[in-house]
Write a protein that holds these residues in place. Structure first.
Motif, PDB file in Angstrom:
ATOM      1  N   THR A 179       1.048  -1.244   0.162  1.00  0.00           N
ATOM      2  CA  THR A 179       0.485  -0.235   0.129  1.00  0.00           C
ATOM      3  C   THR A 179       0.965   1.259   0.467  1.00  0.00           C
ATOM      4  O   THR A 179       0.179   2.542   0.092  1.00  0.00           O
ATOM      5  N   ASP A 180       2.165   1.081   0.167  1.00  0.00           N
ATOM      6  CA  ASP A 180       3.503   1.737  -0.057  1.00  0.00           C
ATOM      7  C   ASP A 180       3.133   2.828  -1.894  1.00  0.00           C
ATOM      8  O   ASP A 180       3.722   2.089  -2.154  1.00  0.00           O
ATOM      9  N   GLN A 181       3.122   4.124  -1.398  1.00  0.00           N
ATOM     10  CA  GLN A 181       2.438   4.416  -2.460  1.00  0.00           C
ATOM     11  C   GLN A 181       4.788   5.194  -3.598  1.00  0.00           C
ATOM     12  O   GLN A 181       4.647   5.082  -4.526  1.00  0.00           O
ATOM     13  N   VAL A 182       5.452   4.569  -2.152  1.00  0.00           N
ATOM     14  CA  VAL A 182       6.577   4.404  -2.888  1.00  0.00           C
ATOM     15  C   VAL A 182       7.360   3.672  -2.392  1.00  0.00           C
ATOM     16  O   VAL A 182       7.923   3.781  -0.945  1.00  0.00           O
ATOM     17  N   PRO A 183       6.627   2.393  -2.792  1.00  0.00           N
ATOM     18  CA  PRO A 183       7.389   1.223  -2.352  1.00  0.00           C
ATOM     19  C   PRO A 183       9.374   0.969  -2.146  1.00  0.00           C
ATOM     20  O   PRO A 183       9.961   0.432  -1.854  1.00  0.00           O
ATOM     21  N   ILE A 184       9.798   1.402  -3.551  1.00  0.00           N
ATOM     22  CA  ILE A 184      11.056   0.861  -3.299  1.00  0.00           C
ATOM     23  C   ILE A 184      11.991   2.153  -3.783  1.00  0.00           C
ATOM     24  O   ILE A 184      11.471   3.127  -4.135  1.00  0.00           O
ATOM     25  N   GLN A 185      12.870   1.959  -3.317  1.00  0.00           N
ATOM     26  CA  GLN A 185      13.897   3.731  -2.858  1.00  0.00           C
ATOM     27  C   GLN A 185      14.945   3.475  -3.938  1.00  0.00           C
ATOM     28  O   GLN A 185      15.728   2.593  -4.251  1.00  0.00           O
ATOM     29  N   HIS A 186      14.678   4.013  -5.190  1.00  0.00           N
ATOM     30  CA  HIS A 186      15.785   4.371  -6.669  1.00  0.00           C
ATOM     31  C   HIS A 186      15.523   5.611  -6.380  1.00  0.00           C
ATOM     32  O   HIS A 186      14.358   5.695  -7.623  1.00  0.00           O
ATOM     33  N   GLU A 187      16.241   6.020  -7.365  1.00  0.00           N
ATOM     34  CA  GLU A 187      16.567   7.384  -7.735  1.00  0.00           C
ATOM     35  C   GLU A 187      15.426   7.459  -9.099  1.00  0.00           C
ATOM     36  O   GLU A 187      14.711   8.925  -9.249  1.00  0.00           O
ATOM     37  N   LEU A 188      15.263   6.402 -10.353  1.00  0.00           N
ATOM     38  CA  LEU A 188      15.147   6.570 -10.704  1.00  0.00           C
ATOM     39  C   LEU A 188      13.022   6.300 -10.918  1.00  0.00           C
ATOM     40  O   LEU A 188      12.516   6.180 -11.751  1.00  0.00           O
ATOM     41  N   PHE A 189      13.140   6.088  -9.817  1.00  0.00           N
ATOM     42  CA  PHE A 189      11.341   5.010  -9.608  1.00  0.00           C
ATOM     43  C   PHE A 189      10.342   6.454  -9.486  1.00  0.00           C
ATOM     44  O   PHE A 189       9.935   5.825 -10.655  1.00  0.00           O
ATOM     45  N   GLU A 190      10.679   7.373  -9.036  1.00  0.00           N
ATOM     46  CA  GLU A 190       9.836   8.664  -9.368  1.00  0.00           C
ATOM     47  C   GLU A 190       9.877   8.901 -10.437  1.00  0.00           C
ATOM     48  O   GLU A 190       8.830  10.138 -11.463  1.00  0.00           O
TER      49      GLU A 190
END
Length: 371
Positions: free
Chosen positions: A190-201
């Motif tokens: 349910t996390d809107q930013v579940p992956i930490q990576h500079e390209l994710f967003e």
């Protein structure tokens, strides 16, 4: 997959991750598990230590694990979609699918019983192996998990040539990997930013009306289209010797001019897997590199990329990437890895021969991170 089978599948996968020394994936006591959601027993919580998400000041007293998502039943048929969250079943990291590739898998372990011995231009015998279509995925790796991936020589990256005349200048975008369909353990969050990576967003955005709820931005589609020749995974080669399976994936990177000649570059990714319970250690490598220009180079050395990995029941796999250049548009590579047993005896493991082919339609260097 039945509920009991799914529970055993996920529990076994998590147990393997824990046994391989990855502290971020742990399974709570069996009595703490309960079915969650419509897929029954497959929907087990995915847990990591809370310090990845909470400061010590806010951490609940005595709490050991923090839920980050819920496992889903792995797909037996069809492909995973862009935005699918997953746990890597071998290396234990969290990731998200960007898009699929259709590769040709040349598996010498399942070659036809009636095989021919061919002596090609490289001078080595080989089985006649037909390629079978297999799905791989371009994915992002969660940066929080990179320090814990002990079975990789480094965090996997996509490498490319710089957009200038230096033929030896290689650049990398870290945290991009290629994952086989069977290596994916899907989960939801349910996390809107579940992956930490500079390209994710840059590449993905949250849309709660979609399943999975992370959809491709226009920048991802444009990046994929523009860099397709440099990202494409086309061939995968696999062979097993003495219960050690070697998988090779070559990638063409491009051509540069140097001292009035052309230099062609490739990256190759190699995974070593111990399919037995006996502990073995990689000691030496022996490569033979044939170029279309007619040259045959032999390379011997200790270990790989400065390491001599141990393959055991607890950590049965190791993966690394390296590069090779030729002054010709195509060639072949093959060779052996020498392994040592606990009693000091040695044995050689074949590296399946693979082609180094250039893209005939290349036009411009890859754009990297420029938009």
């Amino acid at each position: 997959m039945s509920g009991c089978a799914a529970r055993r599948y996920v529990a076994a996968a998590l147990s393997r991750c824990r046994a391989r020394g990855l502290p971020l994936w742990e399974l709570p006591p069996a009595r703490g598990l309960r079915p969650l959601g419509p897929v029954g027993a497959a929907a087990l919580p995915l847990l990591v230590p809370p310090q990845r998400h909470l400061s010590s000041r806010n951490r609940p007293e005595g709490k050991v694990l923090e839920t980050v998502g819920v496992f889903e039943a792995p797909k037996q048929h069809g492909k995973y979609e862009t935005g699918q969250l997953f746990l890597h079943s071998v290396f234990g990291y969290r990731g998200i699918v960007l898009f699929p590739w259709q590769a040709r898998l040349y598996d010498r372990d399942v070659a036809s019983p009636v095989t021919e011995k061919n002596e090609n231009a490289t001078g080595h015998g080989s089985k006649e192996v037909k390629g079978k279509t297999h799905t791989y995925y371009q994915v992002l790796i969660d940066a929080r998990d990179c320090p814990h991936i002990s079975q990789r020589s480094q965090t996997e990256a996509v490498t490319f040539l710089a957009n200038h005349d230096d033929s030896r200048a290689l650049y990398a975008i870290p945290g991009l990997d290629y994952v086989s369909h069977e290596d994916i353990l899907p989960y939801s969050s349910t996390d809107q930013v579940p992956i930490q990576h500079e390209l994710f967003e840059r590449f993905l955005m949250y849309d709660q009306t979609k399943v999975p709820p992370f959809v491709a931005r226009d920048t991802l589609c444009a990046w994929q289209e523009k860099n397709h020749p440099w990202l494409e995974l086309s061939d995968v080669h696999r062979e097993t010797t003495e219960n050690i399976r070697v998988t090779v994936i070559p990638f063409y990177m491009g051509m540069r001019e140097a001292q009035n000649s052309h230099v062609y570059w490739w990256r190759y990714c190699i995974r070593l897997e111990n399919l037995d319970s006996e502990v073995v250690q990689l000691r030496e490598r022996h490569w033979r590199i044939f170029s279309l220009s007619g040259t045959l180079e032999t390379v011997r050395g200790r270990g790989v990329v400065g390491r001599e990995p141990v393959l055991s029941k607890e950590q049965p796999a190791f993966q690394y990437s390296s590069h090779v250049s030729l002054q010709a548009s195509s060639g072949h590579m093959w060779g052996t890895f020498r392994f040592e047993r606990p009693d000091g005896s040695h044995f050689d493991v074949r590296i399946p021969p693979f082609s180094l082919e250039s893209n005939k339609d290349e036009k411009t260097p890859p754009s990297g991170l420029h938009w």
